[in-house]
Design a protein around this motif. Structure first.
Motif, PDB file in Angstrom:
ATOM      1  N   VAL A   1       0.837  -1.203   0.000  1.00 33.33           N
ATOM      2  CA  VAL A   1       0.000   0.000   0.000  1.00 33.33           C
ATOM      3  C   VAL A   1       0.871   1.252   0.000  1.00 33.33           C
ATOM      4  N   GLN A   2       1.894   1.277   0.850  1.00 37.01           N
ATOM      5  CA  GLN A   2       2.740   2.461   0.946  1.00 37.01           C
ATOM      6  C   GLN A   2       3.572   2.675  -0.320  1.00 37.01           C
ATOM      7  N   ARG A   3       3.930   1.603  -1.002  1.00 39.16           N
ATOM      8  CA  ARG A   3       4.723   1.745  -2.240  1.00 39.16           C
ATOM      9  C   ARG A   3       3.977   2.524  -3.310  1.00 39.16           C
ATOM     10  N   GLY A   4       2.657   2.488  -3.267  1.00 34.43           N
ATOM     11  CA  GLY A   4       1.876   3.204  -4.272  1.00 34.43           C
ATOM     12  C   GLY A   4       1.578   4.646  -3.917  1.00 34.43           C
ATOM     13  N   ARG A   5       2.056   5.112  -2.767  1.00 36.34           N
ATOM     14  CA  ARG A   5       1.776   6.481  -2.346  1.00 36.34           C
ATOM     15  C   ARG A   5       2.674   7.473  -3.096  1.00 36.34           C
ATOM     16  N   GLU A   6       2.198   8.727  -3.164  1.00 37.81           N
ATOM     17  CA  GLU A   6       2.917   9.748  -3.922  1.00 37.81           C
ATOM     18  C   GLU A   6       4.272  10.086  -3.315  1.00 37.81           C
ATOM     19  N   TYR A   7       4.375  10.025  -1.982  1.00 32.08           N
ATOM     20  CA  TYR A   7       5.654  10.392  -1.371  1.00 32.08           C
ATOM     21  C   TYR A   7       6.760   9.399  -1.745  1.00 32.08           C
ATOM     22  N   VAL A   8       6.393   8.140  -1.963  1.00 31.65           N
ATOM     23  CA  VAL A   8       7.388   7.150  -2.399  1.00 31.65           C
ATOM     24  C   VAL A   8       7.837   7.459  -3.827  1.00 31.65           C
ATOM     25  N   THR A   9       6.881   7.805  -4.694  1.00 31.69           N
ATOM     26  CA  THR A   9       7.232   8.174  -6.064  1.00 31.69           C
ATOM     27  C   THR A   9       8.135   9.398  -6.091  1.00 31.69           C
ATOM     28  N   ALA A  10       7.818  10.379  -5.230  1.00 35.92           N
ATOM     29  CA  ALA A  10       8.641  11.582  -5.182  1.00 35.92           C
ATOM     30  C   ALA A  10      10.051  11.271  -4.692  1.00 35.92           C
TER      31      ALA A  10
ATOM     32  N   ARG B   1      11.646   8.449  -5.055  1.00 35.04           N
ATOM     33  CA  ARG B   1      12.365   7.758  -6.122  1.00 35.04           C
ATOM     34  C   ARG B   1      12.839   8.739  -7.185  1.00 35.04           C
ATOM     35  N   VAL B   2      11.966   9.686  -7.538  1.00 32.30           N
ATOM     36  CA  VAL B   2      12.354  10.690  -8.523  1.00 32.30           C
ATOM     37  C   VAL B   2      13.512  11.522  -8.008  1.00 32.30           C
ATOM     38  N   GLY B   3      13.555  11.754  -6.703  1.00 32.59           N
ATOM     39  CA  GLY B   3      14.629  12.529  -6.113  1.00 32.59           C
ATOM     40  C   GLY B   3      15.937  11.777  -5.984  1.00 32.59           C
ATOM     41  N   GLY B   4      15.944  10.505  -6.367  1.00 35.57           N
ATOM     42  CA  GLY B   4      17.179   9.742  -6.352  1.00 35.57           C
ATOM     43  C   GLY B   4      17.436   8.970  -5.075  1.00 35.57           C
TER      44      GLY B   4
ATOM     45  N   ARG C   1      16.726   2.851   1.402  1.00 39.18           N
ATOM     46  CA  ARG C   1      16.438   3.978   2.289  1.00 39.18           C
ATOM     47  C   ARG C   1      14.947   4.306   2.303  1.00 39.18           C
ATOM     48  N   ILE C   2      14.316   4.213   1.131  1.00 35.54           N
ATOM     49  CA  ILE C   2      12.876   4.458   1.066  1.00 35.54           C
ATOM     50  C   ILE C   2      12.130   3.443   1.938  1.00 35.54           C
ATOM     51  N   LEU C   3      12.571   2.188   1.875  1.00 30.58           N
ATOM     52  CA  LEU C   3      11.905   1.139   2.644  1.00 30.58           C
ATOM     53  C   LEU C   3      12.069   1.352   4.143  1.00 30.58           C
ATOM     54  N   THR C   4      13.297   1.629   4.579  1.00 30.71           N
ATOM     55  CA  THR C   4      13.556   1.700   6.022  1.00 30.71           C
ATOM     56  C   THR C   4      13.142   3.023   6.646  1.00 30.71           C
ATOM     57  N   ARG C   5      13.267   4.135   5.893  1.00 36.82           N
ATOM     58  CA  ARG C   5      13.002   5.457   6.462  1.00 36.82           C
ATOM     59  C   ARG C   5      11.592   5.965   6.204  1.00 36.82           C
ATOM     60  N   HIS C   6      10.919   5.420   5.199  1.00 38.25           N
ATOM     61  CA  HIS C   6       9.609   5.961   4.829  1.00 38.25           C
ATOM     62  C   HIS C   6       8.497   4.908   4.874  1.00 38.25           C
ATOM     63  N   ILE C   7       8.713   3.807   4.178  1.00 36.15           N
ATOM     64  CA  ILE C   7       7.625   2.822   4.054  1.00 36.15           C
ATOM     65  C   ILE C   7       7.369   2.096   5.370  1.00 36.15           C
ATOM     66  N   LEU C   8       8.413   1.545   5.976  1.00 37.44           N
ATOM     67  CA  LEU C   8       8.217   0.751   7.191  1.00 37.44           C
ATOM     68  C   LEU C   8       7.602   1.545   8.342  1.00 37.44           C
TER      69      LEU C   8
END
Length: 285
Positions: free
Chosen positions: A175-184, A186-189, A194-201
């Motif tokens: 569910v969290q992988r489809g959120r806009e903040y995850v897309t942003a 990824r676009v930010g590099g 890091r996305i998984l541990t700092r944002h998604i989890l």
């Protein structure tokens, strides 16, 4: 000529942490009080009981209020208060190991499934295999392999909880992988790890807190059922399920025999259920 004046926004109180706010509600406080009372009784068992849980005497099936035996004695003359308190202590020790173990293994399985589609398929089929066995059949199978005792009880509870936590965390990650903040991100590099541990989890972990409380309730029932059927902790060591099982033949002549474990299990399950409901309501706001 009119002048525009800016008014400062009203000060607002910083919202409390959702877990703390949940436990401050009526349900949360009542649940914590019931659980805390039972846990405290188990921890203080050696101090609150004047007899050993396996000490026998000639005073069998004595009623409550008997001198030296506030709750009476069982069919072997053992003090019921001592067996009840030490039974609580044994149950708490089992579920305190089994539920966190199942939660950790389930979460690790979910993280492995999130890493690669092939791993996801393998993990999901393993979950299906575990869930295919009814709880009682799984308990009997594990006991047949390991023999009765604490280890098979811990194993059964942990195995039962692995798919629950694994699929709950996997769903949260998807569910969290489809959120806009995850897309942003990824676009930010930002890297995938890091996305998984700092944002998604952190955003997917809230339901796990509620599930831990629910799983503790389920663990109480599993341990009680296994001990009641004689495939749990070996006698003469007491557990709540074992004391209740021993009381069954004497319900007509000594109903007090079963009151202690029944009241204790009810209080513990009710307390955990109220705590889980309070946490769930606050998190879903």
């Amino acid at each position: 000529m009119t002048t525009l004046t800016k008014t400062a926004p009203p000060l607002t109180r910083r919202p409390r942490h959702p877990y703390r706010a949940a436990l401050a509600t009526g349900r949360g406080r009542t649940g914590l009080a019931l659980v805390g009372l039972v846990v405290l009784a188990g921890l203080l068992a050696p101090l609150l009981s004047g007899h050993g849980p396996t000490d026998q005497s000639a005073l069998t099936l004595a009623g409550p209020g008997t001198p030296g035996h506030p709750l009476g004695t069982d069919d072997l003359g053992r003090d019921l208060l001592s067996r009840l308190l030490h039974g609580i202590r044994a149950d708490l020790g089992i579920i305190a190991i089994a539920v966190p173990l199942g939660a950790v293994l389930g979460c690790l399985s979910a993280l492995a499934a999130a890493a690669h589609p092939l791993a996801d398929t393998v993990v999901q089929r393993a979950f299906d295999l575990i869930l295919a066995f009814p709880g009682l059949i799984l308990a009997l199978a594990i006991t047949a392999i390991l023999g009765p005792g604490r280890l098979p009880v811990i194993t059964v509870i942990a195995l039962a909880e692995i798919p629950v936590f694994g699929r709950l965390l996997r769903t949260g990650i998807l569910v969290q992988r489809g959120r806009e903040y995850v897309t942003a991100a990824r676009v930010g590099g930002t890297s995938g790890g890091r996305i998984l541990t700092r944002h998604i989890l952190p955003n997917a972990a809230d339901p796990l807190v509620v599930q831990i409380t629910v799983s503790l309730t389920v663990a109480v029932f599993i341990e009680g059922a296994m001990s009641f059927l004689g495939v749990g902790v070996r006698p003469p060591d007491p557990t709540l399920g074992a004391v209740l099982s021993q009381s069954m033949p004497y319900l007509a002549q000594a109903p007090h025999f079963a009151v202690g474990p029944l009241v204790t299990v009810t209080a513990l399950v009710l307390g955990l259920s109220l705590t889980a409901e309070a946490l769930n309501r606050e998190i879903r706001r």
